[in-house]
Design a protein around this motif. Sequence first.
Motif, PDB file in Angstrom:
ATOM      1  N   PHE A   1       0.852  -1.187   0.000  1.00 58.08           N
ATOM      2  CA  PHE A   1       0.000   0.000   0.000  1.00 58.08           C
ATOM      3  C   PHE A   1       0.895   1.247   0.000  1.00 58.08           C
ATOM      4  O   PHE A   1       1.046   1.920   1.021  1.00 58.08           O
ATOM      5  CB  PHE A   1      -0.918  -0.013   1.231  1.00 58.08           C
ATOM      6  N   PRO A   2       1.490   1.564  -1.166  1.00 53.13           N
ATOM      7  CA  PRO A   2       2.483   2.637  -1.221  1.00 53.13           C
ATOM      8  C   PRO A   2       1.910   4.039  -1.355  1.00 53.13           C
ATOM      9  O   PRO A   2       2.663   5.020  -1.334  1.00 53.13           O
ATOM     10  CB  PRO A   2       3.284   2.280  -2.481  1.00 53.13           C
ATOM     11  N   TRP A   3       0.587   4.166  -1.485  1.00 50.43           N
ATOM     12  CA  TRP A   3       0.003   5.443  -1.855  1.00 50.43           C
ATOM     13  C   TRP A   3      -0.182   6.341  -0.631  1.00 50.43           C
ATOM     14  O   TRP A   3      -0.786   5.943   0.361  1.00 50.43           O
ATOM     15  CB  TRP A   3      -1.330   5.216  -2.555  1.00 50.43           C
ATOM     16  N   ALA A   4       0.298   7.552  -0.760  1.00 48.68           N
ATOM     17  CA  ALA A   4       0.171   8.526   0.328  1.00 48.68           C
ATOM     18  C   ALA A   4      -1.219   9.142   0.310  1.00 48.68           C
ATOM     19  O   ALA A   4      -1.775   9.405  -0.764  1.00 48.68           O
ATOM     20  CB  ALA A   4       1.225   9.614   0.190  1.00 48.68           C
ATOM     21  N   PRO A   5      -1.793   9.400   1.472  1.00 49.27           N
ATOM     22  CA  PRO A   5      -3.132   9.994   1.486  1.00 49.27           C
ATOM     23  C   PRO A   5      -3.105  11.477   1.163  1.00 49.27           C
ATOM     24  O   PRO A   5      -2.122  12.178   1.420  1.00 49.27           O
ATOM     25  CB  PRO A   5      -3.593   9.770   2.929  1.00 49.27           C
ATOM     26  N   ARG A   6      -4.193  11.914   0.598  1.00 53.16           N
ATOM     27  CA  ARG A   6      -4.474  13.341   0.457  1.00 53.16           C
ATOM     28  C   ARG A   6      -5.450  13.698   1.566  1.00 53.16           C
ATOM     29  O   ARG A   6      -6.484  13.028   1.735  1.00 53.16           O
ATOM     30  CB  ARG A   6      -5.095  13.625  -0.908  1.00 53.16           C
ATOM     31  N   TYR A   7      -5.130  14.714   2.343  1.00 50.67           N
ATOM     32  CA  TYR A   7      -5.984  15.086   3.470  1.00 50.67           C
ATOM     33  C   TYR A   7      -6.828  16.305   3.110  1.00 50.67           C
ATOM     34  O   TYR A   7      -6.316  17.292   2.576  1.00 50.67           O
ATOM     35  CB  TYR A   7      -5.145  15.381   4.708  1.00 50.67           C
ATOM     36  N   ILE A   8      -8.115  16.219   3.421  1.00 50.54           N
ATOM     37  CA  ILE A   8      -9.059  17.300   3.155  1.00 50.54           C
ATOM     38  C   ILE A   8      -9.775  17.626   4.459  1.00 50.54           C
ATOM     39  O   ILE A   8     -10.375  16.745   5.091  1.00 50.54           O
ATOM     40  CB  ILE A   8     -10.072  16.895   2.071  1.00 50.54           C
ATOM     41  N   ASP A   9      -9.685  18.882   4.875  1.00 52.69           N
ATOM     42  CA  ASP A   9     -10.274  19.266   6.165  1.00 52.69           C
ATOM     43  C   ASP A   9     -11.255  20.427   6.041  1.00 52.69           C
ATOM     44  O   ASP A   9     -11.586  21.079   7.037  1.00 52.69           O
ATOM     45  CB  ASP A   9      -9.177  19.616   7.172  1.00 52.69           C
ATOM     46  N   ASP A  10     -11.750  20.662   4.815  1.00 53.87           N
ATOM     47  CA  ASP A  10     -12.657  21.792   4.623  1.00 53.87           C
ATOM     48  C   ASP A  10     -13.946  21.394   3.910  1.00 53.87           C
ATOM     49  O   ASP A  10     -14.552  22.211   3.215  1.00 53.87           O
ATOM     50  CB  ASP A  10     -11.955  22.912   3.854  1.00 53.87           C
TER      51      ASP A  10
END
Length: 308
Positions: free
Chosen positions: A18-27
């Motif tokens: 599972f090499p994929w980095a997360p994209r974080y969304i906080d809005d």
Amino acid sequence: MTDALRTPDDRFANLPDFPWAPRYIDDLPGYEGLRCAVIDEGGGPGAPADPPTFLCLHGEPTWSYLYRRMIPVFLASGARVVAPDLFGFGRSDKPVDDAVYGFHFHRRMLLALVARLNLRNITLVVQDWGGIIGLTLPVDAGFRGRLARLIAMNTTLATGTPPSEGFLAWRAYAKANPDLAVGALIGRGTPHLTEAERAAYDAPFPDIRYKAGVRAFPERVMTDPGMEGIEESLAAKAFWARDFRGPVFMAVGGADMVLGPPVMEDLRRSLPTCPEPMLIPEAGHFVQEWGGPVAEAALRSFADVRPA
């Protein structure tokens, strides 16, 4: 503001395959202060102008890690893959109050995320709660115009009908085990998982405080009239049966005692363009763990569909 916990990043170090980095969304509108984690890969430079987007929705008690065997196949086809972690799961924030985890809380979050990322040409990929919620998204006209195809695996539209004995047993087991051992549970029906893979399913939950979503979801399945989400589910059933004529692919884990072949055959009756399902007799509920061949078969099936 919703009181929530955030799993420490070091819990997700060295995840196998599972090499994929997360994209974080906080809005996300209506979810201010809560951070959502999303795998968003492919569809970059060199991709088609409007590439297929595989929107992969997990269920209970998993997270986007469940799609690690399917994501590479979709990416290799030139598509974009978007796999969010629902609030309460994976690397997304985890509200601590069980009562927060209502049907609309998650459905509105997914609709907001699709709009935020402006996803188009969507292949909706669903299993378990990913389908209980995800199959209702086209009731929203804004989502309907973005939808192109469907991949359905061991899921249902919950419309208040009496549950199976298998589901009642699962609900009772979950209620009796509020600190559910997630990795061990998934491993029981997926014997080829390694110890490291089982640990990856435990990673989001350092202790019982992080498991409000795990506890709540079995109780929220709409098995009685009047429960939250039944209206949307009935409207969705009508949409899929009467209005959707896009390509559909179905894969069924034959060893699933809760959402296995009889439940999937019932769902198929609402999907007029669904061909004979791909049956994997040895696969349990978490059929994505057999996901490489499933993804490949789905792409072949879609390629064989002639334009109307």
